[in-house]
Design a protein around this motif. Structure first.
Motif, mmCIF file in Angstrom:
data_model
loop_
_atom_site.group_PDB
_atom_site.id
_atom_site.type_symbol
_atom_site.label_atom_id
_atom_site.label_comp_id
_atom_site.label_asym_id
_atom_site.label_seq_id
_atom_site.Cartn_x
_atom_site.Cartn_y
_atom_site.Cartn_z
ATOM 1 N N SER A 35 21.115 0.862 -9.483
ATOM 2 C CA SER A 35 19.744 0.733 -9.986
ATOM 3 C C SER A 35 19.573 -0.615 -10.655
ATOM 4 O O SER A 35 20.485 -1.101 -11.338
ATOM 5 C CB SER A 35 19.432 1.849 -10.991
ATOM 6 N N SER A 62 13.534 3.728 -10.614
ATOM 7 C CA SER A 62 13.922 3.418 -9.238
ATOM 8 C C SER A 62 15.440 3.284 -9.135
ATOM 9 O O SER A 62 16.099 2.754 -10.023
ATOM 10 C CB SER A 62 13.261 2.111 -8.791
ATOM 11 N N THR A 120 11.637 5.077 -5.383
ATOM 12 C CA THR A 120 10.746 4.098 -6.000
ATOM 13 C C THR A 120 9.878 4.831 -7.010
ATOM 14 O O THR A 120 9.081 5.700 -6.635
ATOM 15 C CB THR A 120 9.865 3.400 -4.942
#
Length: 140
Positions: A35, A62, A120
């Motif tokens: 991430s 995300s 996302t």
């Protein structure tokens, strides 16, 4: 019903991402996670255990999650996961198919097959409702 909850903000920022990785490996199934938010990873996980069925409700920024053949050989709880994506989007490659899941889409995938997922987060982050069917994951 047994309920457990976890919030990474209960930990110092530098420990959050590593703990999230270890905790999801134990409670769900081993995956490789990366991430852009690893330095200050703010996420939550709520697990509801109904005996024959476990439901997980993760909320996270995300990230990318991959389940590789090597990880499957290491540990496979033989789960079918039914996931409803109520917030954010997720791109998933699984058993030769590429999917883009948007809010209110539903997907079924197996822990016994490799997958690559890219989450996302939207303005309010990413949240998902996942029902685990089969041999439930066990905490170690």
């Amino acid at each position: 019903m047994i309920e457990t909850a976890f919030n990474t903000q209960d930990l110092p920022p530098g420990e959050r991402f590593a703990y999230w990785n270890a905790m999801t490996d134990r409670s769900l199934c081993p995956t490789l996670i990366s991430s852009d938010h690893a330095n200050d990873f703010r996420a939550t996980l709520r697990n509801l255990d109904f005996g024959a069925v476990q439901v997980s409700i993760p909320g996270m920024p995300s990230l990318r999650s991959a389940r590789t053949p090597k990880l499957i050989r290491k540990s496979d709880p033989e789960l079918y996961n039914v996931a409803l994506d109520p917030r954010g989007t997720m791109k998933v490659s699984h058993v030769g198919r590429d999917l883009v899941l948007r809010p209110r889409d539903l997907v079924v995938y197996s822990s016994s097959h490799p997958f690559d997922a890219r989450v996302t987060a939207g303005e309010q982050g990413f949240a998902q409702l996942v029902e685990h069917l089969g041999n439930r994951p066990r905490s170690r």
